[in-house]
Write an enzyme that holds these catalytic residues in place. Structure first.
Site, PDB file in Angstrom:
ATOM      1  N   GLU A  62       0.746  -1.173  -0.130  1.00  0.00           N
ATOM      2  CA  GLU A  62       0.067   0.086  -0.036  1.00  0.00           C
ATOM      3  C   GLU A  62       0.821   1.236   0.148  1.00  0.00           C
ATOM      4  O   GLU A  62       0.592   2.100  -0.857  1.00  0.00           O
ATOM      5  CB  GLU A  62      -0.862   0.221   1.252  1.00  0.00           C
ATOM      6  N   TRP A 180      17.952 -35.646 -17.831  1.00  0.00           N
ATOM      7  CA  TRP A 180      16.994 -34.975 -17.146  1.00  0.00           C
ATOM      8  C   TRP A 180      15.967 -35.738 -17.619  1.00  0.00           C
ATOM      9  O   TRP A 180      15.455 -36.050 -18.728  1.00  0.00           O
ATOM     10  CB  TRP A 180      16.933 -33.549 -17.585  1.00  0.00           C
ATOM     11  N   ASP A 210      22.965 -36.822  -5.748  1.00  0.00           N
ATOM     12  CA  ASP A 210      23.049 -35.691  -6.637  1.00  0.00           C
ATOM     13  C   ASP A 210      24.094 -34.714  -6.381  1.00  0.00           C
ATOM     14  O   ASP A 210      24.495 -33.668  -7.121  1.00  0.00           O
ATOM     15  CB  ASP A 210      21.534 -35.052  -6.858  1.00  0.00           C
ATOM     16  N   LEU A 214      20.825 -26.576  -4.244  1.00  0.00           N
ATOM     17  CA  LEU A 214      19.612 -26.453  -3.648  1.00  0.00           C
ATOM     18  C   LEU A 214      19.606 -24.862  -3.808  1.00  0.00           C
ATOM     19  O   LEU A 214      19.081 -24.319  -2.726  1.00  0.00           O
ATOM     20  CB  LEU A 214      19.337 -26.881  -2.127  1.00  0.00           C
ATOM     21  N   GLY A 307      14.531 -37.265  -1.220  1.00  0.00           N
ATOM     22  CA  GLY A 307      13.917 -38.224  -2.430  1.00  0.00           C
ATOM     23  C   GLY A 307      12.629 -39.061  -1.972  1.00  0.00           C
ATOM     24  O   GLY A 307      11.916 -38.392  -1.170  1.00  0.00           O
ATOM     25  N   GLY A 312       7.779 -39.795   1.115  1.00  0.00           N
ATOM     26  CA  GLY A 312       6.667 -40.643   1.509  1.00  0.00           C
ATOM     27  C   GLY A 312       6.505 -40.552   3.144  1.00  0.00           C
ATOM     28  O   GLY A 312       5.307 -40.657   3.586  1.00  0.00           O
TER      29      GLY A 312
END
Length: 379
Positions: A62, A180, A210, A214, A307, A312
């Protein structure tokens, strides 16, 4: 008589609220832990100023719009995605600035859930001669501010899950190669998504396989290093190498009593922080304990990227708030290739998790599916 009314869904009003929502959606970097609000000022049907919340404790949306409008704001309408605040925080009250600028009408989409604001900002404006209308664009604004709303209510971060898989649900080849699965356009979209959150989480196996950075690396955007998301590593037993690329002052390791003092000392020497969480019966970081800890660190919006064991665990804990699934038009076909999510999961069909408000879009040749998990017992 109060001028605080419900929205009547006027077309032009909806369009301007929609514009404010788009402004905030496209603002990079975001203003975490504050909500990234969008504000526009309109006079005689013409846009005269707009603004979004400035990151790093800067001006609210604002105030940005009012400063651009100057004296033209007098007698104009303002449209904002979230109720203006009426108390001094890192910035002066927006309600005072709106009144002083001579705004005639204030249209906002949703109430601010902060008890210091909720309803009070709108009421104060109405009592001081501003016509206040609420409710227009509420659904879109709720999604825009979903992380802020969730963390304010639950004191835990909003959890987004992202994965990329083939049509048969595989995230990597048998040998572990995953570069990829998706094409360049989908990967670019994913980096933009990273730039809109304030924490990226993976498990220690992902780091080992990997060695990811990140970081958010959105295309064609100069993304300041100080606004990079926090890096969050779930490492229950303390196995991450001290030479991994994720280490640094921006990194948090969530571990359990299973990790050794020697490993913890080594990690701290890299500048990374270590936090001990509760442990599950299987010896892993207990998810709800981890979320409480992240909330204490003022982390509001987390993207969990893998992963499959970590994903999970989040699904088994019913701790997922939004899903981003990238599907490649390809088939892996290998029996032993890893799947996207490995948890206890559904044992029968009435236990599967479906998505509410599911949306699909095409990114190059890849399909993006996003939605909100609907847990079976809540149906």
């Amino acid at each position: 008589m109060s001028s605080l009314d419900e929205s009547h869904g006027l077309t032009d009003q909806s369009d301007w609220i929609g514009h404010a929502i788009n402004l905030a959606n496209n603002a990079i970097p975001r203003a975490f832990p504050r909500p990234t609000v969008g504000a526009v000022i309109v006079k005689d049907g013409v846009l005269i100023a707009e603004g979004t919340t400035v990151p790093g404790g800067g001006l609210h949306a604002e105030a940005v719009a009012l400063s651009k409008a100057g004296i033209s704001a007098r007698g104009a309408d303002m449209y904002v995605t979230l109720e203006p605040h009426g108390y001094r925080s890192t910035q002066p009250p927006c309600t005072e600035a709106i009144i002083a600028a001579g705004i005639k009408r204030l249209v906002y989409a949703i109430d601010d859930p902060n008890p210091s604001v909720s309803g009070k900002g709108a009421e104060y404006l109405a009592k001081n001669g501003v016509q206040v209308i609420k409710g227009d664009g509420a659904a879109a604004a709720t999604q825009l501010h979903e992380a802020f709303l969730h963390s304010t209510e639950h004191r835990r971060p909003f959890i987004n899950v992202k994965f990329a898989a083939t049509l048969d649900g595989k995230i990597a080849a048998v040998g572990g190669d995953s570069k990829w699965i998706t094409g360049e356009e989908a990967r670019g979209w994913a980096h933009r998504l990273r730039s809109t959150i304030d924490g990226i989480a993976v498990g220690s196996k992902t780091v080992m396989i990997d060695d990811p950075q990140l970081t958010a690396r959105p295309q064609n955007i100069d993304f300041p290093e100080r606004f990079q998301p926090r890096r969050i590593i779930f490492d229950s037993s303390g196995t991450t190498s001290a030479t991994a690329r994720v280490h640094g002052e921006n990194t948090l390791f969530l571990t359990t009593s299973r990790s050794s003092d020697e490993w913890r000392d080594t990690v701290r020497q890299t500048g990374s922080q270590i936090f001990e969480c509760d442990t599950t019966q299987s010896g892993q970081v207990e998810i709800i304990s981890a979320l409480d800890l992240l909330g204490d660190q003022n982390i509001q919006n987390v993207l969990v990227e893998g992963g499959p064991e970590l994903l999970g665990s989040f699904f088994d804990a019913q701790a997922v708030n939004r899903i981003y699934a990238f599907l490649s038009p390809s088939i892996m076909g290998a029996r032993d290739a890893p799947g996207a999510i490995n948890g206890v999961g559904a044992q029968q069909m009435d236990q599967i998790v479906r998505l509410d408000t599911a949306q699909t879009s095409l990114l190059g040749e890849d399909i993006l599916v996003t939605g909100i998990p609907h847990w079976p017992e809540k149906r």
